[in-house]
Design an enzyme around this catalytic site. Sequence first.
Site, mmCIF file in Angstrom:
data_model
loop_
_atom_site.group_PDB
_atom_site.id
_atom_site.type_symbol
_atom_site.label_atom_id
_atom_site.label_comp_id
_atom_site.label_asym_id
_atom_site.label_seq_id
_atom_site.Cartn_x
_atom_site.Cartn_y
_atom_site.Cartn_z
ATOM 1 N N LYS A 1 -7.339 1.959 -2.354
ATOM 2 C CA LYS A 1 -6.897 1.519 -1.030
ATOM 3 C C LYS A 1 -6.897 2.682 -0.035
ATOM 4 O O LYS A 1 -7.270 2.520 1.130
ATOM 5 C CB LYS A 1 -5.504 0.898 -1.118
ATOM 6 N N SER B 1 0.865 -1.184 0.000
ATOM 7 C CA SER B 1 0.000 0.000 0.000
ATOM 8 C C SER B 1 0.897 1.229 0.000
ATOM 9 O O SER B 1 1.530 1.546 1.014
ATOM 10 C CB SER B 1 -0.893 0.007 1.242
#
Length: 300
Positions: free
Chosen positions: A173, A97
């Site tokens: 995300k 991420s």
Amino acid sequence: MYHVGFIGLGIMGRPMCKNILKAGYEVTAFDPFAKEALDDVVSCGAKCGESNADVAAKSDVVITMVPNSPHVRAAVLGAQGVLEGAKKGLDIIDMSSIAPLESKAIAEECAKNGVNMMDAPVSGGEPKAIDGTLSIMCGGPKQLFDKYYDLLKVMGASAVHCGDVNGAGNTVKLANQIIVAVNIAACAEAYSLSTMAGVDPEKVFEAIRGGLAGSTVMNAKVPMMMEGNFKPGFRIDLHIKDLNNALDTGHGLGTPMLLTAQVQEMLQWLHNNGSGSDDHSAILKYYEMLTGTKICEAGK
């Protein structure tokens, strides 16, 4: 089946790699910072890589699962990185991420060397990484997503192509992490209120979990709050990293980030007071500090 390279064997990467092995894929793994985890996946059938470059040289597709943007850049573009060992046509699936613009920049550098890249960050924490039910958000060429859909589904209950532009998955995300953080904070605030009013938190949970306020976040995190169990499924320090990326992205776009900034301050206080390695459900500790009331004690 493709020969899979796997770089990064932390809380999430280790079980993800093991699920790929269970599905019958050949895997070469590497993580210079997690010897125990590397030994574990080797005992499950993985081959031990000597470097990121070595992993790339032995693989058709390389998955990276490391903490943040600088770690991906180093693993892929740095000394003994993936590009040093890559053959033209190698595919990279970055499941870390990271900041969307950095994901796009790294993909552009890969493309100059004949290497394809897709960003595919995940949500679900350690429990879903272990049982292979992560939510996977993908950005980059649709043909790359289609090519590796079956591999992604070994690790996740869902895999969604979010856009053809590299970084699209990481943008989604960030949206996910904003919603999760604010949801946890709202639960902590609501349960602090009800507990201070003398209502058993177990009864509050039972009463509202099936209504509009109910959520996956509530079901996963409120029981941890009531038990005072903050063993990390997703560490506060990692959520701080994600919200920093969200704030930076929002600021660059001119998007108001009022709630994100507020929760980030709570998380930062917890980090500064020794809770950075706790699960993000420990946002409750911030409210306990303010109120002097512990939910786990109220339910006993």
